[in-house]
Design an enzyme around this catalytic site. Structure first.
Site, PDB file in Angstrom:
ATOM      1  N   HIS A  70      11.684   2.322   3.065  1.00 43.72           N
ATOM      2  CA  HIS A  70      11.475   2.367   1.610  1.00 43.72           C
ATOM      3  C   HIS A  70      12.041   3.669   1.049  1.00 43.72           C
ATOM      4  CE1 HIS A  70       9.194  -1.058   0.210  1.00 43.72           C
ATOM      5  NE2 HIS A  70       8.261  -0.924   1.129  1.00 43.72           N
TER       6      HIS A  70
ATOM      7  N   GLN B 150       7.625   2.945  -4.491  1.00 44.63           N
ATOM      8  CA  GLN B 150       6.984   1.670  -4.832  1.00 44.63           C
ATOM      9  C   GLN B 150       6.093   1.799  -6.070  1.00 44.63           C
ATOM     10  OE1 GLN B 150       5.566   0.776  -0.591  1.00 44.63           O
ATOM     11  NE2 GLN B 150       5.891  -1.255  -1.462  1.00 44.63           N
TER      12      GLN B 150
ATOM     13  N   CYS C 195       5.537  -7.132   2.480  1.00 48.84           N
ATOM     14  CA  CYS C 195       5.667  -5.903   1.700  1.00 48.84           C
ATOM     15  C   CYS C 195       5.011  -6.101   0.339  1.00 48.84           C
ATOM     16  CB  CYS C 195       7.152  -5.573   1.520  1.00 48.84           C
ATOM     17  SG  CYS C 195       7.455  -4.111   0.528  1.00 48.84           S
ATOM     18  N   LEU C 196       4.270  -5.083  -0.129  1.00 50.66           N
ATOM     19  CA  LEU C 196       3.621  -5.179  -1.436  1.00 50.66           C
ATOM     20  C   LEU C 196       4.643  -5.346  -2.561  1.00 50.66           C
ATOM     21  CD1 LEU C 196       0.873  -2.403  -1.101  1.00 50.66           C
ATOM     22  CD2 LEU C 196       0.548  -4.880  -0.944  1.00 50.66           C
TER      23      LEU C 196
ATOM     24  N   HIS D  13       8.903   0.797   8.387  1.00 54.99           N
ATOM     25  CA  HIS D  13       8.954   0.090   7.100  1.00 54.99           C
ATOM     26  C   HIS D  13       8.887   1.090   5.934  1.00 54.99           C
ATOM     27  CE1 HIS D  13       7.766  -3.524   4.531  1.00 54.99           C
ATOM     28  NE2 HIS D  13       7.433  -2.502   3.751  1.00 54.99           N
ATOM     29  N   GLU D  14       7.961   2.063   6.030  1.00 59.97           N
ATOM     30  CA  GLU D  14       7.793   3.031   4.927  1.00 59.97           C
ATOM     31  C   GLU D  14       8.970   3.990   4.848  1.00 59.97           C
ATOM     32  OE1 GLU D  14       5.685   2.281   2.733  1.00 59.97           O
ATOM     33  OE2 GLU D  14       4.733   0.824   4.048  1.00 59.97           O
TER      34      GLU D  14
ATOM     35  N   GLY E  15       0.540   0.289   3.978  1.00 60.36           N
ATOM     36  CA  GLY E  15       1.350   1.458   3.680  1.00 60.36           C
ATOM     37  C   GLY E  15       1.907   1.373   2.279  1.00 60.36           C
TER      38      GLY E  15
HETATM   39 CO    CO Z   1       6.848  -2.335   1.797  1.00 60.29          CO
END
Ligand code: CO
Length: 168
Positions: free
Chosen positions: A139, A51, A93-94, A135-136, A46
């Protein structure tokens, strides 16, 4: 389409609540396409717009595995409308490379959003999809998964982060 730079902790844009999308125009469509390409290039499940440095309420999710193809999801102005159960599973997480830890999340969720054409959609997810949706959306509200762990674990993460920074 282009692969965009992924912002990482502690960049400020990740801490800010994103603004709702008011007009789903060509530039939003381009952003969605670029985010999809960026997510796949980074092998993430995701990606939220902030991000990649764009503080807008929009995210993309693909929880497909090698065994199972699940359609890509584009969510504009998503809202969590229902949650059930609770599970404690490992998460990454990225925007926080090289750190994974268990995070408590609802087991099943229902999310309401607009798709890329502006149609109202409702997504029901459990397991990995439920986790990715939460999670998204976090963000988009300016929260990272390290904001969902115990203060002791968070201190440990911050110490470790400072140490790695000092080495680099
Ligand atoms: Co993330």
């Amino acid at each position: 389409m282009a692969v965009l730079e992924i912002k990482t902790y502690p960049e400020k844009v990740l801490k800010e609540k994103t603004a709702p999308v008011v007009d789903i125009n060509g530039s939003i469509h381009r952003l969605i396409d670029d985010m999809i390409e960026t997510m796949y290039a980074a092998k993430g499940v995701g990606l939220a717009a902030n991000q990649v440095g764009i503080s807008k309420r929009l995210c993309v999710i693909d929880v497909s595995t090698a065994d199972e193809r699940i359609p890509l999801i584009v969510l504009i102005n998503p809202k969590l409308v229902e949650k059930r159960g609770s599970v404690d599973e490992e998460e990454g997480c990225l925007s926080i490379p090289e750190y994974r830890t268990k995070v408590k999340r609802a087991e099943e969720v229902v999310v309401r959003a607009l798709d890329r054409k502006g149609n109202m959609i409702e997504i029901e997810g459990k397991d990995l999809l439920a986790r990715a949706l939460q999670h998204e959306i976090d963000h988009l509200d300016g929260l990272l998964f390290i904001d969902r762990i115990s203060p002791i674990k968070r201190e440990f993460f911050k110490k470790r982060f400072k140490k790695t920074m000092a080495v680099k």
